[in-house]
Design an enzyme around this catalytic site. Structure first.
Site, mmCIF file in Angstrom:
data_model
loop_
_atom_site.group_PDB
_atom_site.id
_atom_site.type_symbol
_atom_site.label_atom_id
_atom_site.label_comp_id
_atom_site.label_asym_id
_atom_site.label_seq_id
_atom_site.Cartn_x
_atom_site.Cartn_y
_atom_site.Cartn_z
ATOM 1 N N ILE A 521 18.441 41.184 55.180
ATOM 2 C CA ILE A 521 17.234 40.563 55.734
ATOM 3 C C ILE A 521 16.349 39.983 54.646
ATOM 4 C CG2 ILE A 521 17.125 41.827 57.910
ATOM 5 C CD1 ILE A 521 15.179 43.784 56.547
ATOM 6 N N GLY A 522 16.753 40.075 53.421
ATOM 7 C CA GLY A 522 15.923 39.462 52.382
ATOM 8 C C GLY A 522 16.488 39.756 51.015
ATOM 9 N N THR A 523 16.111 38.893 50.085
ATOM 10 C CA THR A 523 16.537 39.103 48.715
ATOM 11 C C THR A 523 15.297 39.031 47.835
ATOM 12 O OG1 THR A 523 18.539 37.946 49.290
ATOM 13 C CG2 THR A 523 18.176 38.352 46.967
ATOM 14 N N GLY A 525 13.173 40.170 43.971
ATOM 15 C CA GLY A 525 13.262 39.939 42.538
ATOM 16 C C GLY A 525 14.537 40.564 41.994
ATOM 17 N N VAL A 529 17.719 43.326 50.511
ATOM 18 C CA VAL A 529 17.243 44.299 51.480
ATOM 19 C C VAL A 529 18.067 44.164 52.755
ATOM 20 C CG1 VAL A 529 15.248 45.139 52.754
ATOM 21 C CG2 VAL A 529 14.935 44.137 50.494
ATOM 22 N N LYS A 543 17.066 48.946 50.267
ATOM 23 C CA LYS A 543 16.983 48.028 49.138
ATOM 24 C C LYS A 543 18.108 48.402 48.175
ATOM 25 C CE LYS A 543 13.258 47.656 46.193
ATOM 26 N NZ LYS A 543 11.836 47.375 46.048
ATOM 27 N N ASP A 643 0.859 46.236 41.069
ATOM 28 C CA ASP A 643 1.318 44.964 41.635
ATOM 29 C C ASP A 643 0.896 44.830 43.096
ATOM 30 O OD1 ASP A 643 2.458 42.499 41.818
ATOM 31 O OD2 ASP A 643 4.536 43.203 41.815
#
Ligand SMILES: *[C@@H]1O[C@H](CO)[C@@H](O)[C@H](O)[C@H]1NC(C)=O
Ligand SMILES: *[C@@H]1O[C@H](CO)[C@@H](O)[C@H](O)[C@H]1NC(C)=O
Ligand SMILES: *[C@@H]1O[C@H](CO)[C@@H](O)[C@H](O)[C@H]1NC(C)=O
Ligand SMILES: *[C@@H]1O[C@H](CO)[C@@H](O)[C@H](O)[C@H]1NC(C)=O
Ligand SMILES: *[C@@H]1O[C@H](CO)[C@@H](O)[C@H](O)[C@H]1NC(C)=O
Ligand SMILES: *[C@@H]1O[C@H](CO)[C@@H](O)[C@H](O)[C@H]1NC(C)=O
Ligand SMILES: *[C@@H]1O[C@H](CO)[C@@H](O)[C@H](O)[C@H]1NC(C)=O
Ligand SMILES: *[C@@H]1O[C@H](CO)[C@@H](O)[C@H](O)[C@H]1NC(C)=O
Ligand SMILES: *[C@@H]1O[C@H](CO)[C@@H](O)[C@H](O)[C@H]1NC(C)=O
Ligand SMILES: *[C@@H]1O[C@H](CO)[C@@H](O)[C@H](O)[C@H]1NC(C)=O
Ligand SMILES: *[C@@H]1O[C@H](CO)[C@@H](O)[C@H](O)[C@H]1NC(C)=O
Ligand SMILES: *[C@@H]1O[C@H](CO)[C@@H](O)[C@H](O)[C@H]1NC(C)=O
Length: 805
Positions: A521-523, A525, A529, A543, A643
């Protein structure tokens, strides 16, 4: 659909008009539909009465008989019309009648008593005159009666004592005079009684004490006399009590301390005497206490410090004497107003460590120095210390105040530049020995040595604390290690841990079909994920660091760092780590799944940004503040995230926020230099990091300030949300913005701590509950535009915005 005939023939005292005769069909006993039609309030197609159940604001039961007439605010045909045009005898099944803001004048006809089924009657915001008919007392099924904002004559009829089903009686601003009838004590089911802003005289009837279910009692702004009856202590359910602006005498009864549910108590602007009873400290749920403008004597009871939920304390304009109790500094006050009394002694430093946003101690006999606020600036927007006898120099900790008045004291030395830049001479007048570049003040001599002494002493203190801290930390560390269990599989050492023991490695592999791209569902840094549904049905996010990336030491380190940090931290607004696997062939972290993704993404999406309304945005800020406060102040040693950005705030399906991505988070070891590489997201990094490279909690505070502003404005001032219509929400937004700007101060020392920020937010949140109650009671924002200003000043506004001085 057939309209039933009127079933209750009543002899009516008024004469039908010619218009009615013209429209009226043959029958002398009009149908419900005909009775509606005769008013002229519903346009008709040539007297066609069929289908009246679908007319605007009309509802019928299954037999086609009218149960509900709601023309709230339907200005138009009814404008300055008479209520009596509606033949009340014709609606035996009418349960609900709302003609508020319908703009009718004339009096309430006695025939209203014929509405034998009526449970809800609202005639507020009209121009009704004349006496209240006694026949209102026949509406024995009535649960809610709202008549506010009319101009009646005379008093409340005794017959109101028959309205035994009544739960809410609201007659604010009705020009009613005479006494409150004793019979009101019969209304045992009453929960809300508001008689605000009338001309009611006499004393408060002791029979009120029989209303054991009463939650809200407003008798303010009347002409009530005599003492507050002792029996008021029987109203065990009372949450809001306002007797403001009457002519009440005698002392505050100690029986008030039995009102354990009370959250708002307003007794201001009366003629009350005697001391503030010590027992007031028993009102554990109190949030707002106003005793302003009375003749109260004696000292401020230290028992007030037991009121841990208190947010607004107004004791100004009385004859109180003695010192400010030190313990008051433990309260999380938003407003502390003690002006115009005879208070002496000095300002306890506690009152300054996390000061109220409004702190007014003016016009007293206070001596001593202005406390230095622990060397830390903390948020205070209005500070009035004028007309006392304060001595010493003005401390540095006042930077950032929005309003300051130090006039007429005995202060000495230079007026700090940051104050000169923002305020005129009036704030400092009447202090003979203050100097500075302001009209009417002498210039200051070059330098002074006092300052040096003041900086050396704290440094020595800090060093001493540091060494103690180191000692304690080593001991602590010796005892604690992160929970890590090791499983040996295929001969490899395999470090896996999971929080509740319910997630198996194999489940993860199966749920993601060995990290198939379909589940990605996502990439980020580093790594990707995945979304995985476990056999239990639970959905988690995983992750995973790819093998090639795992060989980059920085990635590896940050991954392990995150696992270590998150396995130790539990907070509802910090993303939950369910487990991890740290192995050189397979590195992944298992989190709770946050369905809506990052705050950044939601703010950037036109549709979703609108869904994220003002209340939700303020909540995201509040929740983030609470989580950061937990990291900074409840973790030992403190954790700095480093962060904070809208990319790292994740939202669940209810748009609740969680802080994520602890890859760069860091422990503030007392024995480390705290020197660091520059990390973080461009635009969020505190300016001092660029040149000092020393991380402190205040770096997160800065990033939080950026985040808060971004959340409120949606990056660019956000045109997608309408302006908030609720004043409390508007105030929250202003409050959050003020805090955000305080967090963005260039000098980290002058940024508030997260603890201070989140404590104040917690108080403001609780207030919101009250204001909803208030709004409901007073119909303030729901449909209050006509009289919004006087309402604000007299009602809800007074609670939140403070008493006018
Ligand atoms: C109102 O309705 C009643 C019947 O319930 C009728 O007797 C009376 O004449 C009506 N009054 C007017 C003014 O129409
Ligand atoms: C009255 O209105 C209904 C629809 O609301 C219609 O069906 C009916 O024919 C009308 N009757 C007359 C007499 O106009
Ligand atoms: C009601 O309003 C009308 C129109 O303004 C006015 O003529 C009449 O006098 C008013 N009646 C009362 C009782 O106020
Ligand atoms: C208010 O009530 C008083 C006395 O009952 C009456 O004389 C006065 O006319 C009323 N005021 C208004 C604006 O109706
Ligand atoms: C008062 O409230 C109770 C509980 O809601 C209800 O059972 C009772 O009927 C009410 N009394 C009257 C007179 O309506
Ligand atoms: C309260 O109610 C009881 C019975 O319901 C009655 O006897 C008593 O007189 C009432 N007290 C007051 C002060 O009205
Ligand atoms: C509080 O209520 C209790 C009984 O409920 C009573 O005994 C006590 O006297 C009351 N306290 C005060 C100060 O009135
Ligand atoms: C606060 O409450 C506690 C217990 O309820 C009591 O022992 C203490 O004396 C109170 N403190 C003050 C200052 O009244
Ligand atoms: C404060 O005032 C009271 C009485 O007014 C007096 O007894 C006391 O000594 C004063 N305290 C100080 C510190 O001046
Ligand atoms: C203020 O305090 C100074 C020094 O403590 C004292 O000399 C002076 O009389 C006080 N002034 C007033 C008005 O109390
Ligand atoms: C982890 O491995 C070490 C060394 O092999 C062993 O001493 C320890 O008991 C293991 N821990 C657990 C929780 O199995
Ligand atoms: C590092 O930060 C911690 C927490 O703020 C502090 O206690 C410690 O003194 C700092 N270390 C140094 C060398 O400044």
């Amino acid at each position: 659909m057939a309209s039933p005939l009127c079933s209750t023939p009543l002899v009516l005292s008024f004469v039908t008009t010619a218009i009615v005769a013209a429209i009226a069909p043959t029958s002398s006993v009009p149908t419900e539909a005909e009775a509606l039609l005769r008013t002229g309030w519903w346009s008709s197609n040539g007297g066609n009465t069929s289908g009246h159940c679908t007319w605007q604001g009309i509802s019928c039961n299954k037999d086609g008989s009218i149960t509900r007439i709601d023309r709230h605010g339907a200005v138009g045909s009814g404008f300055l019309d008479k209520l009596e045009k509606l033949n009340f005898s014709c609606f035996p099944n009418l349960v609900y009648l709302d003609l508020a803001r319908f703009v009718v004048n004339g009096s309430i006809p006695a025939q209203i008593g014929a509405l034998s089924s009526l449970e809800y009657l609202d005639l507020s915001y009209n121009y009704l005159t004349g006496e209240l008919p006694r026949s209102l007392g026949k509406l024995t099924r009535l649960k809610e009666l709202k008549l506010y904002d009319n101009s009646f004559e005379g008093s409340i009829p005794m017959d109101f004592g028959n309205l035994r089903s009544l739960m809410s009686l609201e007659m604010m601003s009705c020009n009613i005079s005479g006494p409150i009838p004793y019979e009101i004590g019969n209304l045992k089911n009453l929960s809300v009684l508001s008689l605000t802003k009338n001309k009611l005289g006499g004393s408060i009837p002791s029979s009120l004490s029989n209303l054991s279910g009463l939650n809200i009692l407003y008798l303010d702004s009347n002409l009530l006399q005599g003492p507050i009856p002792h029996e008021i202590g029987n109203l065990k359910s009372l949450q809001v009590l306002s007797l403001t602006k009457n002519k009440l005498i005698g002392s505050i009864p100690s029986s008030l301390s039995n009102l354990s549910s009370l959250s708002v108590l307003h007794l201001d602007s009366n003629l009350l005497q005697g001391p503030i009873p010590h027992e007031i400290g028993n009102l554990k749920n109190l949030q707002v206490l106003s005793l302003t403008k009375n003749k109260l004597r004696g000292s401020i009871p230290s028992s007030l410090s037991n009121l841990s939920g208190l947010s607004d304390l107004y004791l100004d304009s009385n004859l109180l004497q003695g010192p400010i109790p030190r313990e008051i500094g433990n309260l999380k006050l938003l407003v502390l107003s003690l002006s115009n009394n005879r208070i002496n002694g000095s300002i306890p430093p506690e009152v300054f460590t996390c000061p109220s946003s409004t702190l007014d101690l003016s016009h007293n006999f206070i001596e001593g120095e202005i406390p230095h606020g622990d060397g830390n600036f903390v948020y205070v927007s209005n500070l009035d210390l004028s007309h006392n006898n304060l001595t010493g120099m003005i401390p540095d900790s006042l930077e950032g105040v929005d309003m300051v008045d130090l006039s007429y004291n005995s202060l000495i030395g230079p007026i700090p530049h940051y104050l000169i830049d923002s305020f005129g001479p009036d704030s400092f007048r009447g202090n003979k020995h203050l100097c500075g570049n302001l009209p009417g003040f002498s210039h200051c001599p070059a330098s002074n040595k006092v300052k040096i002494a003041k900086t050396i002493i704290p440094i020595v203190g800090i060093l001493a604390l540091l060494s103690l801290g180191c000692l304690l930390y080593f001991r602590y560390k010796a005892k604690n290690n992160i929970p890590e269990s090791n499983v040996t599989k295929n001969g490899d050492l395999f470090s896996i841990w999971n929080f509740d023991g319910k997630i198996a490695f194999q489940d993860i592999i199966e749920a993601t079909e060995d990290f198939d791209i379909r589940y990605c569902i996502g990439t980020g840094g580093y790594g990707s994920v995945y979304r995985a549904q476990l056999p239990t049905g639970k959905i988690v996010a995983i992750k995973k660091l790819h093998r090639r990336e795992a060989e980059v030491p920085a990635f590896d380190k940050s991954f392990k760092n995150e696992a270590k940090m998150l396995s130790e931290i539990r907070h509802k607004n910090i993303v939950k780590l369910h487990g991890f696997c740290l192995h050189d062939r397979c590195m992944f972290l298992i989190y709770e799944y946050m369905a809506r993704g990052s705050l950044f993404r939601v703010l950037a999406d036109d549709t979703e940004a609108v869904e994220l309304d003002w209340i939700k945005r303020v909540k995201i800020i509040t929740d983030t503040a609470s989580a950061l406060s937990n990291l900074h102040h409840d973790c030992h040693p403190p954790v700095v995230h480093r962060d904070i950005s809208s990319n790292n705030i994740l939202l669940d399906s209810n748009l609740e926020a969680c802080i994520s991505d602890f890859g760069t988070a860091r422990l503030l070891d007392p024995n480390s230099s705290n020197q660091t590489m520059l990390v973080g997201t461009y635009g969020y990094v505190a300016p001092e990091l660029a040149y000092t490279m020393v991380v402190t909690e205040k770096c997160d505070v800065y990033s939080f300030g950026v985040l808060a502003l971004e959340t409120l404005t949606g990056k660019h001032p956000d045109p997608r949300l309408p302006l908030p219509s609720n004043r409390r929400v508007a105030k929250d937004i202003v409050f959050a913005t003020t805090i955000a700007f305080a967090c963005l101060r260039w000098n980290p020392k002058f940024r508030p701590t997260m603890k201070c920020v989140s404590r104040k937010r917690a108080v403001a949140d609780r207030l919101q509950i009250i204001s909803v109650l208030q709004l409901k009671n007073h119909d303030l924002y729901v449909d209050g535009e006509r009289r919004i200003q006087p309402r604000n000043a007299e009602q809800g506004g007074e609670i939140h915005a403070g008493s006018s001085t």
